[in-house]
Write a protein that holds these residues in place. Structure first.
Motif, PDB file in Angstrom:
ATOM      1  N   VAL A 130    -145.880 -57.679 -38.998  1.00 19.18           N
ATOM      2  CA  VAL A 130    -145.894 -58.981 -39.078  1.00 19.18           C
ATOM      3  C   VAL A 130    -146.759 -59.528 -38.302  1.00 19.18           C
ATOM      4  CG1 VAL A 130    -143.976 -60.959 -38.881  1.00 19.18           C
ATOM      5  CG2 VAL A 130    -143.329 -58.559 -39.676  1.00 19.18           C
ATOM      6  N   ASP A 131    -147.187 -60.737 -38.694  1.00 21.16           N
ATOM      7  CA  ASP A 131    -148.289 -61.590 -37.686  1.00 21.16           C
ATOM      8  C   ASP A 131    -149.414 -60.953 -37.224  1.00 21.16           C
ATOM      9  OD1 ASP A 131    -146.822 -63.873 -38.381  1.00 21.16           O
ATOM     10  OD2 ASP A 131    -145.700 -63.766 -36.641  1.00 21.16           O
ATOM     11  N   ALA A 132    -149.766 -59.872 -38.033  1.00 21.66           N
ATOM     12  CA  ALA A 132    -150.859 -59.052 -37.642  1.00 21.66           C
ATOM     13  C   ALA A 132    -152.254 -60.058 -37.581  1.00 21.66           C
ATOM     14  CB  ALA A 132    -151.230 -57.705 -38.578  1.00 21.66           C
ATOM     15  N   ASP A 133    -152.107 -60.972 -38.538  1.00 20.54           N
ATOM     16  CA  ASP A 133    -153.427 -61.662 -38.515  1.00 20.54           C
ATOM     17  C   ASP A 133    -153.570 -62.680 -37.255  1.00 20.54           C
ATOM     18  OD1 ASP A 133    -151.209 -63.429 -39.098  1.00 20.54           O
ATOM     19  OD2 ASP A 133    -152.198 -63.759 -41.201  1.00 20.54           O
ATOM     20  N   SER A 146    -153.163 -55.828 -49.328  1.00 17.17           N
ATOM     21  CA  SER A 146    -151.910 -55.994 -49.455  1.00 17.17           C
ATOM     22  C   SER A 146    -150.933 -55.225 -48.114  1.00 17.17           C
ATOM     23  CB  SER A 146    -151.349 -55.658 -50.666  1.00 17.17           C
ATOM     24  OG  SER A 146    -151.671 -54.369 -50.917  1.00 17.17           O
ATOM     25  N   GLU A 147    -151.790 -54.074 -47.620  1.00 11.69           N
ATOM     26  CA  GLU A 147    -151.100 -53.140 -46.805  1.00 11.69           C
ATOM     27  C   GLU A 147    -151.490 -53.464 -45.327  1.00 11.69           C
ATOM     28  OE1 GLU A 147    -154.714 -50.716 -48.794  1.00 11.69           O
ATOM     29  OE2 GLU A 147    -153.424 -52.382 -49.238  1.00 11.69           O
ATOM     30  N   GLY A 148    -152.396 -54.614 -45.068  1.00 12.08           N
ATOM     31  CA  GLY A 148    -152.875 -54.939 -43.780  1.00 12.08           C
ATOM     32  C   GLY A 148    -154.130 -55.287 -43.579  1.00 12.08           C
ATOM     33  N   GLY A 197    -145.031 -54.417 -32.699  1.00  9.43           N
ATOM     34  CA  GLY A 197    -144.825 -54.951 -33.862  1.00  9.43           C
ATOM     35  C   GLY A 197    -145.838 -54.637 -34.930  1.00  9.43           C
ATOM     36  N   VAL A 198    -147.128 -54.859 -34.068  1.00  3.12           N
ATOM     37  CA  VAL A 198    -148.449 -54.718 -34.758  1.00  3.12           C
ATOM     38  C   VAL A 198    -149.029 -53.321 -34.621  1.00  3.12           C
ATOM     39  CG1 VAL A 198    -150.802 -55.635 -35.127  1.00  3.12           C
ATOM     40  CG2 VAL A 198    -149.045 -57.220 -34.792  1.00  3.12           C
ATOM     41  N   SER A 199    -149.034 -52.548 -35.316  1.00  3.88           N
ATOM     42  CA  SER A 199    -149.878 -51.285 -35.374  1.00  3.88           C
ATOM     43  C   SER A 199    -151.235 -50.867 -35.681  1.00  3.88           C
ATOM     44  CB  SER A 199    -148.932 -50.105 -36.228  1.00  3.88           C
ATOM     45  OG  SER A 199    -149.216 -50.399 -37.617  1.00  3.88           O
TER      46      SER A 199
END
Length: 375
Positions: free
Chosen positions: A67-70, A111-113, A137-139
């Motif tokens: 979530v919120d990786a961007d 779509s996956e990241g 939370g960001v892998s």
């Protein structure tokens, strides 16, 4: 055999390179093909005229998920990642606290990241930097079991669409998952040559089969690092460690365009990234003293990296960071840093080569018109 030779890594195409007659060389910790039977000049021209196949599997391939990786990546890079649409790719710069460039990289939203491609020599640094700064939370996944091929040149679309017609619908900086010859690949319409073309991320155990299939097309020849370097230099593209590094800011490097408007002072999501204070000040005040420029030489002799540059007043003015004989330009091309006052196109500076001062003209880059398919 030296320790360095013993510890060199190999890409999944190493055996195929030797079969194709490659002259191998160490590069960024890997044994890589410097050139093939055609030789550097003809490989360069073949890519400009037809299509070349490059093994770039030494590059790092990473996937950010969560979530919120961007937004997490935006804290490390002055690019608009939140606004990056699915299926699109963007060039970006990881920056340090002094505004210097840790690495330049490509970022694509799937779509996956977020799919990242980073420079081979900077993989370990980039991974450590990302892991240090990414929130819980960001892998970050290192895609160690993948190869990377680049099919570049005006015939690249015609070749790839014989294996996957949907490749023709992609435009410059699109990134999609496509089945190529029955193999699922992450495909981007981009490259490092100034030509139209594609980069194909593929499972490592399928890379040789796909490379052989592509080389079976008469338009395609294998291309080594030598021609890759002259192609990218003619295209005005930076090589990390030569033209940009930790001491270089994006503005000095002429990479202002890589700082998204949304992240600049007054933008919708201005600042908030590592090195913001330095970069924002330079954006607002123009307060940097040196500038990366293109340089055209006279005669036939190339001017290589580290050659010092002088003004017409015989004062030190900078240095060349990359230089080759450009086969498409049919003359010496280089890039380097000069005092900002000398950065205007048309200015003459002098490179010192073996005790002689050779005139070079500051020029805009790229040195030729790129062939990207934007429409």
């Amino acid at each position: 055999m030296t320790d360095t030779q013993q510890t060199l890594l190999h890409t999944p195409l190493a055996d195929l390179h030797r079969e194709c007659g490659a002259r191998m060389t160490p590069f960024a910790g890997y044994e890589m093909p410097l050139q093939f039977a055609l030789g550097v000049k003809r490989e360069h021209l073949h890519t400009r005229e037809h299509a070349g196949l490059f093994d770039v599997s030494h590059m790092g391939q990473l996937m950010l998920r969560g979530v919120d990786a961007d937004r997490a990546l935006e804290a490390l890079i002055p690019s608009d990642i939140v606004g990056l649409a699915e299926g699109r790719q963007r060039y970006g710069l990881l920056t340090n606290a002094d505004g210097g460039i840790i690495d330049d990289l490509m970022i694509a939203r799937h779509s996956e990241g977020l799919f990242l491609v980073v420079n081979a020599a900077r993989k370990a640094v980039d991974i450590a930097h990302l892991r240090e700064h990414l929130p819980t939370g960001v892998s970050l996944e290192c895609l160690e079991d993948r190869a990377l091929l680049a099919l570049q040149g005006p015939a690249a679309e015609a070749v790839l669409t014989r294996l996957q017609p949907a490749a023709a619908d992609m435009r410059f900086m699109d990134s999609q998952t496509l089945e190529i010859a029955g193999i699922e690949c992450i495909v981007s319409r981009s490259g490092y040559t100034g030509e139209d073309g594609y980069e194909l991320s593929i499972p490592a155990d399928r890379a040789e089969a796909l490379a052989r299939q592509l080389l079976d097309f008469p338009e395609v020849e294998p291309i080594g690092l030598g021609a890759r370097n002259s192609l990218r230099l003619e295209a005005g593209l930076c090589l990390y460690g030569n033209d940009i590094d930790m001491s270089t800011t994006p503005l000095e490097a002429g990479l202002k365009w890589a700082i998204s408007p949304a992240r600049r002072p007054g933008g919708a999501r201005a600042g908030g990234y590592v090195g913001e204070n330095v970069i924002a000040q330079q954006l607002e005040t123009g307060s940097w003293s040196r500038q990366r420029v293109g340089l055209l030489g006279e005669g036939r002799a190339p001017v290589r990296e580290e050659a010092p540059l002088f003004s017409d007043a015989d004062a030190p003015a900078g240095a060349v960071t990359s230089g080759v004989f450009g086969p498409s330009v049919d003359g010496p091309v280089a890039m380097g840093y000069v005092d900002k006052a000398l950065a205007k196109a048309g200015t003459t500076v002098f490179a010192e080569v073996r005790g002689k001062r050779l005139p070079m003209t500051v020029t805009r880059m790229p040195f030729f018109t790129p062939g990207y398919k934007r429409g």
